[in-house]
Design a protein around this motif. Structure first.
Motif, PDB file in Angstrom:
ATOM      1  N   LYS A 167       5.950  -6.913  -5.002  1.00 13.58           N
ATOM      2  CA  LYS A 167       4.526  -8.266  -5.154  1.00 13.58           C
ATOM      3  C   LYS A 167       5.225  -9.137  -5.468  1.00 13.58           C
ATOM      4  O   LYS A 167       4.803 -10.070  -4.432  1.00 13.58           O
ATOM      5  N   ASN A 203       1.726   7.016  -7.088  1.00 14.38           N
ATOM      6  CA  ASN A 203       0.227   7.463  -7.375  1.00 14.38           C
ATOM      7  C   ASN A 203       0.341   8.587  -6.931  1.00 14.38           C
ATOM      8  O   ASN A 203       0.417   9.750  -7.798  1.00 14.38           O
ATOM      9  N   ASN A 227       8.186  -1.492  -8.667  1.00 15.86           N
ATOM     10  CA  ASN A 227       6.457  -2.927  -7.527  1.00 15.86           C
ATOM     11  C   ASN A 227       5.676  -3.567  -7.597  1.00 15.86           C
ATOM     12  O   ASN A 227       5.913  -4.588  -6.740  1.00 15.86           O
ATOM     13  N   MET A 272       7.404   1.478 -11.256  1.00 19.84           N
ATOM     14  CA  MET A 272       6.412   0.493 -11.140  1.00 19.84           C
ATOM     15  C   MET A 272       6.907  -1.250 -11.397  1.00 19.84           C
ATOM     16  O   MET A 272       6.283  -1.941 -10.970  1.00 19.84           O
ATOM     17  N   GLU A 307       2.487   2.208  -3.127  1.00 18.19           N
ATOM     18  CA  GLU A 307       1.676   2.148  -4.415  1.00 18.19           C
ATOM     19  C   GLU A 307       0.781   3.981  -4.214  1.00 18.19           C
ATOM     20  O   GLU A 307       0.710   4.339  -5.472  1.00 18.19           O
ATOM     21  N   LYS A 356       0.956  -1.407  -0.398  1.00 19.70           N
ATOM     22  CA  LYS A 356       0.193  -0.144  -0.186  1.00 19.70           C
ATOM     23  C   LYS A 356       1.173   1.273   0.017  1.00 19.70           C
ATOM     24  O   LYS A 356       0.752   2.368  -1.088  1.00 19.70           O
TER      25      LYS A 356
END
Length: 184
Positions: free
Chosen positions: A117, A81, A113, A110, A77, A74
């Motif tokens: 994950k 963002n 990330n 990106m 992200e 989170k």
């Protein structure tokens, strides 16, 4: 090397017949010592595993680890963002080289990330496997002990409808006995 004396006295066919007869008697005697009916037990392996007190502890630890990963996902992200919004707001005013630099930064972020994950998913799977492995060993030992105690030849796992019919007169449900043994 010369043949032993008794071989020359007994014809080879007679010798083979005698050996075959002795072997047949030996096998027959062994079969008489086997039980006439093979007994087996059955249980739901997953239900027995879930009933273990250590399983609940392991699941709580895994939940904490999962929450930590979710929190970090989170955070990254939100960071992405925020940078993306900043990029969108200023993209009209950026010179071409700054625009390309920011696009590359966003793409790299990106990608990082996404890799995080995927690595997190692998780490969680490995942590779960490591947490459950000793429980499976303990459960397997409990099943073996109960099977030996009840003179069972094998134990069938009834999970996933692997065994749709079990004749009750020829089998033994060992679910409760295994669960009780695990609680000691």
């Amino acid at each position: 090397m010369p043949w032993p004396a008794f071989v020359s006295v007994i014809p080879m066919k007679q010798l083979l017949f005698s050996l075959f007869a002795l072997l047949s008697l030996s096998v027959s005697a062994q079969n008489d010592s086997l039980p006439q009916q093979i007994r087996f037990g059955y249980l739901s392996y997953d239900s027995a595993l879930i009933s273990m007190p250590q399983y609940i502890i392991a699941q709580a630890r895994l939940k904490e680890l999962r929450q930590a990963y979710d929190k970090e996902v989170k955070r990254v992200e939100d960071e992405f963002n925020q940078k993306y919004e900043s990029f969108l707001e200023g993209q009209r005013d950026f010179p071409r080289t700054i625009l390309l630099k920011r696009q590359n930064e966003l793409q790299e972020l990106m990608q990082k990330n996404l890799e995080f994950k995927q690595q997190g998913r692998r780490d969680l799977e490995q942590a779960e496997a490591e947490a459950i492995a000793p429980l499976r060993t303990q459960l397997n030992e409990a099943i073996a002990n109960v099977a030996r105690k009840n003179s069972l030849s094998l134990v069938v796992n009834t999970d996933s409808n692997a065994c749709p019919f079990i004749e009750p007169s020829q089998s033994l449900n060992i679910q409760e006995e295994v669960i009780n043994l695990l609680k000691k």
